[in-house]
Design a protein around this motif. Structure first.
Motif, short mmCIF file in Angstrom:
data_model
loop_
_atom_site.label_atom_id
_atom_site.label_comp_id
_atom_site.label_asym_id
_atom_site.label_seq_id
_atom_site.Cartn_x
_atom_site.Cartn_y
_atom_site.Cartn_z
N LYS A 162 9.17 -61.13 68.02
CA LYS A 162 9.49 -62.44 67.46
C LYS A 162 10.23 -62.29 66.14
N ILE A 163 11.07 -61.28 66.08
CA ILE A 163 11.83 -60.99 64.86
C ILE A 163 12.90 -62.05 64.65
N CYS A 164 12.95 -62.59 63.44
CA CYS A 164 13.92 -63.65 63.12
C CYS A 164 15.16 -63.11 62.39
N SER A 165 15.02 -61.98 61.73
CA SER A 165 16.16 -61.43 60.98
C SER A 165 15.97 -59.93 60.82
N LEU A 166 17.08 -59.26 60.53
CA LEU A 166 17.05 -57.82 60.28
C LEU A 166 17.12 -57.57 58.77
N PRO A 167 16.46 -56.55 58.29
CA PRO A 167 16.52 -56.25 56.85
C PRO A 167 17.92 -55.75 56.46
N LYS A 168 18.30 -56.01 55.22
CA LYS A 168 19.60 -55.55 54.74
C LYS A 168 19.68 -54.03 54.74
N GLU A 169 18.53 -53.38 54.68
CA GLU A 169 18.50 -51.92 54.68
C GLU A 169 18.91 -51.31 56.02
N ILE A 170 19.17 -52.16 57.02
CA ILE A 170 19.52 -51.66 58.35
C ILE A 170 20.75 -50.75 58.29
N GLY A 171 21.62 -51.00 57.33
CA GLY A 171 22.83 -50.21 57.19
C GLY A 171 22.60 -48.78 56.74
N GLN A 172 21.36 -48.46 56.35
CA GLN A 172 21.04 -47.11 55.90
C GLN A 172 20.79 -46.15 57.07
N LEU A 173 20.71 -46.69 58.28
CA LEU A 173 20.44 -45.85 59.45
C LEU A 173 21.74 -45.21 59.93
N LYS A 174 22.21 -44.24 59.17
CA LYS A 174 23.52 -43.64 59.41
C LYS A 174 23.58 -42.83 60.70
N GLU A 175 22.44 -42.40 61.22
CA GLU A 175 22.42 -41.58 62.42
C GLU A 175 22.05 -42.37 63.67
N LEU A 176 21.82 -43.66 63.52
CA LEU A 176 21.39 -44.48 64.65
C LEU A 176 22.51 -44.64 65.66
N SER A 177 22.23 -44.27 66.91
CA SER A 177 23.24 -44.37 67.97
C SER A 177 22.92 -45.48 68.97
N SER A 178 21.64 -45.90 69.03
CA SER A 178 21.25 -46.94 69.98
C SER A 178 20.29 -47.91 69.31
N LEU A 179 20.64 -49.20 69.37
CA LEU A 179 19.80 -50.24 68.77
C LEU A 179 19.58 -51.35 69.80
N ASP A 180 18.32 -51.57 70.14
CA ASP A 180 17.95 -52.62 71.09
C ASP A 180 17.04 -53.62 70.39
N ILE A 181 17.59 -54.78 70.08
CA ILE A 181 16.81 -55.85 69.45
C ILE A 181 16.87 -57.10 70.33
N LEU A 209 23.24 -61.70 62.41
CA LEU A 209 23.27 -60.26 62.18
C LEU A 209 23.84 -60.02 60.79
N PRO A 210 23.16 -59.24 59.95
CA PRO A 210 23.64 -59.03 58.58
C PRO A 210 24.93 -58.21 58.55
N GLN A 211 25.71 -58.41 57.50
CA GLN A 211 26.96 -57.67 57.33
C GLN A 211 26.72 -56.17 57.20
N GLN A 212 25.51 -55.81 56.81
CA GLN A 212 25.20 -54.39 56.60
C GLN A 212 25.23 -53.57 57.88
N VAL A 213 25.37 -54.23 59.04
CA VAL A 213 25.47 -53.47 60.28
C VAL A 213 26.74 -52.61 60.28
N SER A 214 27.67 -52.93 59.40
CA SER A 214 28.90 -52.13 59.31
C SER A 214 28.61 -50.70 58.87
N GLY A 215 27.43 -50.48 58.30
CA GLY A 215 27.06 -49.13 57.86
C GLY A 215 26.54 -48.25 58.98
N LEU A 216 26.36 -48.81 60.18
CA LEU A 216 25.83 -48.04 61.31
C LEU A 216 26.97 -47.26 61.98
N ASN A 217 27.47 -46.27 61.29
CA ASN A 217 28.67 -45.57 61.73
C ASN A 217 28.50 -44.82 63.05
#
Length: 229
Positions: A36-55, A63-71
């Protein structure tokens, strides 16, 4: 030496918030679906090694702008949420798979035409207006072609607006029609999937040798008007 995939699975846990502390871990796979998640934390962009995200199957509205950090992100599922728009920042990622079906998205951002590596694009059950349904049902190739053409139209719009202002001012400045008659009249080629990597080019008339003098006069008048208008 064995290779490890750092995975975090928090599906079906009645979560209302995704803990920001998770974003400090070297995660490669994060599954927080069916909560029942309503929002993602701004820190989500710190997951530099994340290759798969299922929300998927949550109540996320933005979706926060910080998703741009998920390189490293290649697989993103936001299916069955309450999204009404998608951030342009997603276009900066090297996504292979994107699923935003069953949301309330009205438009696919024109910037998504840059997602050249996208293999799977799931967008059904959205009240999409742009691209229209008759384009979407034809598949990914036609969707990207539509986005590219629309982007070309928008890039041409400021030039057309200036020309209209120029024509409106010509009566007051007593400009002869010849100054407005030598503008190239061809259409812009979208360049979609072309061998020149999408460079825009005129497909219509080009300035010929005997037009050079007249066109140079036109340019000098235009330069003067840009300072005055």
């Amino acid at each position: 030496m064995p290779s490890y995939v750092f995975t975090c699975r928090h599906s079906r846990n009645q979560l209302t918030v995704l803990p920001a502390s998770l974003c400090r871990l070297p995660l490669q796979v994060l599954n927080a679906s069916n909560n029942k998640i309503c929002s993602l934390p701004k820190e989500i962009g710190q997951l530099k090694e994340l290759s798969s995200l299922d929300i998927s199957c949550n109540e996320i509205q933005v979706l926060p702008q910080q998703v741009s950090g998920l390189n490293a992100l290649r697989d993103l599922s936001v299916r069955r949420n309450n999204l009404v728009s998608l951030p342009d920042e997603l276009a900066d990622l090297g996504l292979f798979h994107l699923d935003f079906s069953c949301n309330r998205v009205l438009e696919i951002p024109l910037s998504f035409r840059k997602l050249r590596h996208l293999q799977t694009f799931v967008l059904d059950h959205n009240p999409l207006r742009s691209p229209p349904a008759q384009v979407c049902i034809k598949g990914k190739h036609h969707i990207f072609k539509y986005l590219n053409i629309e982007a070309c139209k928008q890039s041409k719009l400021p030039d057309l607006q200036f020309e209209n202002r120029l024509r409106a001012s010509s009566s007051n400045l007593c400009l002869p029609d010849e100054f407005l008659a030598h503008r190239p009249s061809g259409l812009l080629d979208s360049g979609f999937n072309s061998v020149d990597s999408g460079n825009k080019r005129w497909s219509g008339n080009e300035v010929r040798g005997h037009d050079v003098v007249k066109f140079s006069k036109f340019n000098s008048v235009v330069s003067h008007l840009k300072l005055c208008i």
